[in-house]
Scaffold this motif. Structure first.
Motif, PDB file in Angstrom:
ATOM      1  N   VAL A 311       0.859  -1.183   0.000  1.00 26.00           N
ATOM      2  CA  VAL A 311       0.000   0.000   0.000  1.00 26.00           C
ATOM      3  C   VAL A 311       0.896   1.234   0.000  1.00 26.00           C
ATOM      4  N   LEU A 312       0.713   2.105  -0.975  1.00 27.88           N
ATOM      5  CA  LEU A 312       1.486   3.337  -1.067  1.00 27.88           C
ATOM      6  C   LEU A 312       0.720   4.518  -0.486  1.00 27.88           C
ATOM      7  N   ALA A 313      -0.575   4.528  -0.657  1.00 28.25           N
ATOM      8  CA  ALA A 313      -1.416   5.631  -0.180  1.00 28.25           C
ATOM      9  C   ALA A 313      -2.867   5.136  -0.134  1.00 28.25           C
ATOM     10  N   PRO A 314      -3.673   5.765   0.728  1.00 27.70           N
ATOM     11  CA  PRO A 314      -3.402   6.899   1.607  1.00 27.70           C
ATOM     12  C   PRO A 314      -2.599   6.472   2.838  1.00 27.70           C
ATOM     13  N   PRO A 315      -1.991   7.429   3.520  1.00 33.80           N
ATOM     14  CA  PRO A 315      -1.110   7.096   4.649  1.00 33.80           C
ATOM     15  C   PRO A 315      -1.813   6.303   5.750  1.00 33.80           C
ATOM     16  N   GLU A 316      -3.069   6.646   6.061  1.00 30.06           N
ATOM     17  CA  GLU A 316      -3.752   5.955   7.159  1.00 30.06           C
ATOM     18  C   GLU A 316      -4.009   4.481   6.820  1.00 30.06           C
ATOM     19  N   LEU A 317      -4.265   4.186   5.549  1.00 29.27           N
ATOM     20  CA  LEU A 317      -4.466   2.791   5.154  1.00 29.27           C
ATOM     21  C   LEU A 317      -3.138   2.039   5.187  1.00 29.27           C
ATOM     22  N   ARG A 318      -2.068   2.675   4.724  1.00 35.08           N
ATOM     23  CA  ARG A 318      -0.748   2.037   4.765  1.00 35.08           C
ATOM     24  C   ARG A 318      -0.376   1.715   6.207  1.00 35.08           C
ATOM     25  N   ALA A 319      -0.632   2.681   7.117  1.00 38.54           N
ATOM     26  CA  ALA A 319      -0.293   2.460   8.526  1.00 38.54           C
ATOM     27  C   ALA A 319      -1.141   1.342   9.119  1.00 38.54           C
ATOM     28  N   ALA A 320      -2.425   1.290   8.758  1.00 34.76           N
ATOM     29  CA  ALA A 320      -3.311   0.260   9.304  1.00 34.76           C
ATOM     30  C   ALA A 320      -2.913  -1.125   8.818  1.00 34.76           C
ATOM     31  N   VAL A 321      -2.543  -1.245   7.541  1.00 32.00           N
ATOM     32  CA  VAL A 321      -2.112  -2.540   7.018  1.00 32.00           C
ATOM     33  C   VAL A 321      -0.790  -2.951   7.674  1.00 32.00           C
ATOM     34  N   ALA A 322       0.125  -2.000   7.835  1.00 32.43           N
ATOM     35  CA  ALA A 322       1.412  -2.306   8.473  1.00 32.43           C
ATOM     36  C   ALA A 322       1.206  -2.780   9.903  1.00 32.43           C
ATOM     37  N   ALA A 323       0.284  -2.100  10.639  1.00 28.40           N
ATOM     38  CA  ALA A 323       0.017  -2.487  12.026  1.00 28.40           C
ATOM     39  C   ALA A 323      -0.598  -3.880  12.095  1.00 28.40           C
ATOM     40  N   ALA A 324      -1.507  -4.168  11.181  1.00 30.81           N
ATOM     41  CA  ALA A 324      -2.137  -5.490  11.169  1.00 30.81           C
ATOM     42  C   ALA A 324      -1.129  -6.569  10.827  1.00 30.81           C
ATOM     43  N   ALA A 325      -0.235  -6.294   9.871  1.00 29.27           N
ATOM     44  CA  ALA A 325       0.786  -7.274   9.493  1.00 29.27           C
ATOM     45  C   ALA A 325       1.747  -7.514  10.640  1.00 29.27           C
ATOM     46  N   THR A 326       2.126  -6.450  11.378  1.00 33.17           N
ATOM     47  CA  THR A 326       3.025  -6.573  12.527  1.00 33.17           C
ATOM     48  C   THR A 326       2.373  -7.422  13.614  1.00 33.17           C
ATOM     49  N   ALA A 327       1.093  -7.156  13.883  1.00 34.68           N
ATOM     50  CA  ALA A 327       0.379  -7.920  14.905  1.00 34.68           C
ATOM     51  C   ALA A 327       0.254  -9.381  14.491  1.00 34.68           C
ATOM     52  N   LEU A 328       0.045  -9.627  13.200  1.00 35.12           N
ATOM     53  CA  LEU A 328      -0.077 -10.991  12.720  1.00 35.12           C
ATOM     54  C   LEU A 328       1.252 -11.721  12.863  1.00 35.12           C
ATOM     55  N   ALA A 329       2.335 -11.041  12.514  1.00 40.24           N
ATOM     56  CA  ALA A 329       3.659 -11.666  12.641  1.00 40.24           C
ATOM     57  C   ALA A 329       3.983 -11.977  14.102  1.00 40.24           C
ATOM     58  N   ALA A 330       3.614 -11.045  14.994  1.00 40.18           N
ATOM     59  CA  ALA A 330       3.875 -11.257  16.423  1.00 40.18           C
ATOM     60  C   ALA A 330       3.072 -12.434  16.965  1.00 40.18           C
ATOM     61  N   ARG A 331       1.849 -12.569  16.503  1.00 39.96           N
ATOM     62  CA  ARG A 331       1.010 -13.673  16.981  1.00 39.96           C
ATOM     63  C   ARG A 331       1.606 -15.009  16.581  1.00 39.96           C
ATOM     64  N   TYR A 332       2.068 -15.109  15.324  1.00 43.26           N
ATOM     65  CA  TYR A 332       2.653 -16.370  14.884  1.00 43.26           C
ATOM     66  C   TYR A 332       4.019 -16.623  15.524  1.00 43.26           C
ATOM     67  N   ALA A 333       4.763 -15.551  15.756  1.00 44.81           N
ATOM     68  CA  ALA A 333       6.077 -15.714  16.410  1.00 44.81           C
ATOM     69  C   ALA A 333       5.915 -16.220  17.848  1.00 44.81           C
ATOM     70  N   ALA A 334       4.819 -15.800  18.522  1.00 45.68           N
ATOM     71  CA  ALA A 334       4.591 -16.190  19.901  1.00 45.68           C
ATOM     72  C   ALA A 334       4.315 -17.672  20.027  1.00 45.68           C
ATOM     73  N   GLY A 335       3.885 -18.295  18.907  1.00 49.70           N
ATOM     74  CA  GLY A 335       3.582 -19.725  18.970  1.00 49.70           C
ATOM     75  C   GLY A 335       4.791 -20.612  18.767  1.00 49.70           C
ATOM     76  N   ASP A 336       5.941 -20.049  18.462  1.00 46.90           N
ATOM     77  CA  ASP A 336       7.168 -20.854  18.235  1.00 46.90           C
ATOM     78  C   ASP A 336       7.750 -21.375  19.553  1.00 46.90           C
TER      79      ASP A 336
END
Length: 336
Positions: A311-336
């Motif tokens: 996502v390049l724009a708008p900034p709020e959507l890019r930030a929301a997708v980045a936050a969701a991806a970070t949370a998803l990565a953290a959730r899967y990392a916690a299961g290791d």
């Protein structure tokens, strides 16, 4: 009922020629033994039904014999509007009426035209629902359809996205859209999710029939609005909903694979985005502009593209997708 079945059997033999007892039983939805009894009854009444023996045998009418007992009943005539969508007719409880009406129409056609009608039916088929989606259960559809036909008010218990509500409705029409049934109706009285009564303006609204939790027909008949045009109301409703659906645009950078995937995942909007994509860079990635719905919906949709889209724009959507991806990565990392 037996008289109707005997006529259907006679028309099947007249329209299709030789048929075996199992074939007739399948068409009439009865047992083979019942077919034998019905053939005997037709013969006893003077209808010249001949039985040909052998592997290629079956029942047929004497050459040149035709019946003119082809008058449509009121229900059969009404079912013809659904002739191109027999599945919908069956859901409305009109499947048997439609089958009988089609047989009678074929029998009434001049020689040669009936065969042409059958060839069209064999070569063209309309399947309304979309791919990869089971049909929605609509246990109250028959009751709703009967109320539409008889102009009977309904008291319904309905599930909205905001919560469950109760409505007293004047049902004006049913629409089948993409395999989903919708009721167009006026709300006479309405109880909101908080129990408070609401007063409707009288403007027809759309209700998804699968979300009707309970329904009760009310006594008496209501008067339909003068000049009510179901097709026009549905066209306007569709246009309004389509306009409300997209709330902005997202500028994306996508891989060649995702570019090809956009029409399948986002329909016409995705096809337009792919067709209007910018020139591909050296790595094959290209920029596209895609209409998006609300922020939460857009995030879910774009996450489904995985790491093959940015996502390049708008900034709020890019930030929301980045936050969701970070949370998803953290959730899967916690299961290791």
């Amino acid at each position: 009922m037996r008289a109707d079945r005997l006529l259907s059997l006679l028309l099947l033999l007249q329209n299709r020629g030789r048929m075996t007892a199992p074939e007739l039983a399948a068409e009439l939805e009865v047992s083979v033994r019942t077919v034998y009894r019905d053939v005997e009854a037709l013969s006893a009444s003077g209808v010249p039904v001949l039985a040909d023996r052998g592997p290629a045998g079956g029942y047929r009418l004497l050459d040149g014999y035709r019946t003119r007992l082809t008058g449509l009943t009121e229900d059969e005539a009404g079912s013809l509007a659904l002739a191109t969508v027999p599945g919908a007719a069956a859901e409305l409880g009109l499947g048997a009426d439609l089958a009988a009406a089609r047989l009678k129409l074929e029998a009434a056609l001049p020689t040669g035209m009936g065969e042409r009608a059958r060839r069209v039916a064999e070569r063209f088929h309309l399947d309304a629902p979309g791919w990869f989606r089971d049909a929605e259960p609509v246990p109250h559809l028959a009751v709703v359809a009967d109320a539409v036909w008889r102009q009977r008010a309904l008291r319904v218990h309905y599930r909205r996205w905001k919560g469950e509500v109760h409505r007293e409705l004047h049902p004006l029409g049913l629409v089948l859209k993409g395999g989903i049934w919708y009721l167009v109706a006026r709300a006479v009285t309405a109880e909101g999710a908080d129990g408070a009564d609401e007063v409707d303006t009288g403007t027809p609204r759309t209700y998804r029939v699968s979300r009707v939790l309970a329904v009760e027909p009310l006594p008496g008949r209501f008067e339909r609005p003068a000049g009510f045009d179901l097709a026009a109301v549905w066209t306007e409703t569709s246009r309004r909903l389509e306009g409300m659906r997209y709330q902005g645009e997202a500028r994306l950078r996508v891989s060649p694979g995702v570019l090809r995937l956009l029409p399948a995942k986002f329909g016409a909007a995705g096809a337009r985005a792919a067709a209007e994509a910018g020139a591909a860079a050296a790595d094959g990635w290209a920029e596209v502009t895609l209409p998006v719905e609300s922020l939460p919906v857009a995030v879910c949709d774009l996450l489904g593209l995985g790491a093959e889209a940015e996502v390049l724009a708008p900034p709020e959507l890019r930030a929301a997708v980045a936050a969701a991806a970070t949370a998803l990565a953290a959730r899967y990392a916690a299961g290791d």
